[in-house]
Design a protein around this motif. Sequence first.
Motif, mmCIF file in Angstrom:
data_model
loop_
_atom_site.group_PDB
_atom_site.id
_atom_site.type_symbol
_atom_site.label_atom_id
_atom_site.label_comp_id
_atom_site.label_asym_id
_atom_site.label_seq_id
_atom_site.Cartn_x
_atom_site.Cartn_y
_atom_site.Cartn_z
ATOM 1 N N GLY A 282 0.792 -1.063 0.226
ATOM 2 C CA GLY A 282 -0.135 0.082 0.329
ATOM 3 C C GLY A 282 1.016 1.510 -0.405
ATOM 4 O O GLY A 282 0.644 2.056 -1.072
ATOM 5 N N HIS A 283 1.928 1.686 1.012
ATOM 6 C CA HIS A 283 2.697 2.767 1.174
ATOM 7 C C HIS A 283 3.382 2.737 -0.112
ATOM 8 O O HIS A 283 3.373 4.032 -1.002
ATOM 9 C CB HIS A 283 3.440 2.754 1.627
ATOM 10 C CG HIS A 283 4.506 2.103 2.148
ATOM 11 N ND1 HIS A 283 4.714 1.010 2.259
ATOM 12 C CD2 HIS A 283 6.017 2.594 1.780
ATOM 13 C CE1 HIS A 283 6.047 0.543 2.348
ATOM 14 N NE2 HIS A 283 6.807 1.809 1.647
ATOM 15 N N ALA A 284 3.404 1.621 -1.096
ATOM 16 C CA ALA A 284 5.144 2.125 -2.237
ATOM 17 C C ALA A 284 3.574 2.879 -3.493
ATOM 18 O O ALA A 284 4.349 3.540 -4.164
ATOM 19 C CB ALA A 284 5.424 1.240 -2.617
ATOM 20 N N THR A 285 2.398 2.326 -3.054
ATOM 21 C CA THR A 285 1.309 2.204 -4.075
ATOM 22 C C THR A 285 1.394 3.968 -3.982
ATOM 23 O O THR A 285 1.050 4.882 -5.195
ATOM 24 C CB THR A 285 0.697 1.590 -4.252
ATOM 25 O OG1 THR A 285 0.749 0.108 -4.156
ATOM 26 C CG2 THR A 285 -0.671 1.799 -4.787
ATOM 27 N N LEU A 286 0.856 3.977 -2.849
ATOM 28 C CA LEU A 286 0.397 5.849 -2.823
ATOM 29 C C LEU A 286 1.721 6.137 -3.199
ATOM 30 O O LEU A 286 1.265 7.654 -3.530
ATOM 31 C CB LEU A 286 0.258 6.175 -0.989
ATOM 32 C CG LEU A 286 -0.451 7.230 -0.521
ATOM 33 C CD1 LEU A 286 -1.049 6.919 0.793
ATOM 34 C CD2 LEU A 286 0.587 8.141 -0.052
ATOM 35 N N ALA A 287 2.975 6.130 -2.209
ATOM 36 C CA ALA A 287 3.992 7.120 -3.234
ATOM 37 C C ALA A 287 4.030 7.449 -4.396
ATOM 38 O O ALA A 287 4.387 8.060 -4.967
ATOM 39 C CB ALA A 287 5.787 6.239 -2.066
ATOM 40 N N SER A 288 3.877 6.106 -5.339
ATOM 41 C CA SER A 288 4.001 5.927 -6.891
ATOM 42 C C SER A 288 3.122 6.715 -7.419
ATOM 43 O O SER A 288 3.517 7.617 -8.124
ATOM 44 C CB SER A 288 4.279 4.351 -7.373
ATOM 45 O OG SER A 288 4.874 3.338 -6.930
ATOM 46 N N ALA A 289 1.399 6.845 -7.005
ATOM 47 C CA ALA A 289 0.623 7.853 -7.412
ATOM 48 C C ALA A 289 1.244 9.500 -7.486
ATOM 49 O O ALA A 289 1.091 10.133 -8.200
ATOM 50 C CB ALA A 289 -0.277 7.250 -6.704
#
Length: 266
Positions: A73-80
């Motif tokens: 989750g957190h790396a997806t949020l960071a990617s967006a």
Amino acid sequence: MSISIAIIDAFTSIPFRGNPAAVCLLEEPRNEQWMQDVAAEMNLSETAFLEPREDGSYGLRWFTPTVEMELCGHATLASAHYLWENSHLPQGRIAAFHTRSGLLTAEQTENGIRLNFPAEPAAPVKAPEELIQGLGLIPRYVGLNRMDYLVEVDSVQTVQSLKPDFAMLARVDARGIIVTSKGTGKPGDYDFISRCFYPASGCKEDPVTGSAHCALAPYWQRRLRQNAFTAYQASARGGELYIELANDRVLMTGQAVTVLNGQLNG
């Protein structure tokens, strides 16, 4: 050839809090071993690799320093956050990611970035001895989904004071262990809190774990009989999540802040 890379703190608006992730934007495909080597070099809980697609979506893969992950989750949020901040996506456009866990999306809201993830409910199981010894307690509940054990304990204080035996927890046959309890019930407090341990995946304690809340949300929906939650992950860095459960999807909202932009040579 240099490749853009950033370190972004996710599930926080304050630098050096929340969960840091490296985000690497690929201009051409790279092999799995190269990505694993980069993740080991970055030595963060996750490094995300983005590969643009012709339709404006992105391929997305996540690596710890030692293994590739099924969901993060957190790396997806960071990617967006990275894509909007660097104008790779127009402001307001939904970010779409093709991953090992299917299509995931992120959108901008007035409260932060909202991720749309699959619910990953845990089914009740008998606790393995390594889990009990590693946590040093008798849980109120133990469940297991395709990735993690979910453990409920008796109080916020128990969650906060845990001092796991990580060598023992590394022997548990799962990606990791999520430990949770109900909030105190005081006004303004969180509905539930958690801590997440992943020693077998190269991360003793993850600061803020979006994917863990894919199990926590359906669990606390049953326990508290509500569909929306304010949650806190009680790691040393700490992080807040705002969660809604919609059928078989978990909507997680959080903020992010970039702390470093750079170029990767290699």
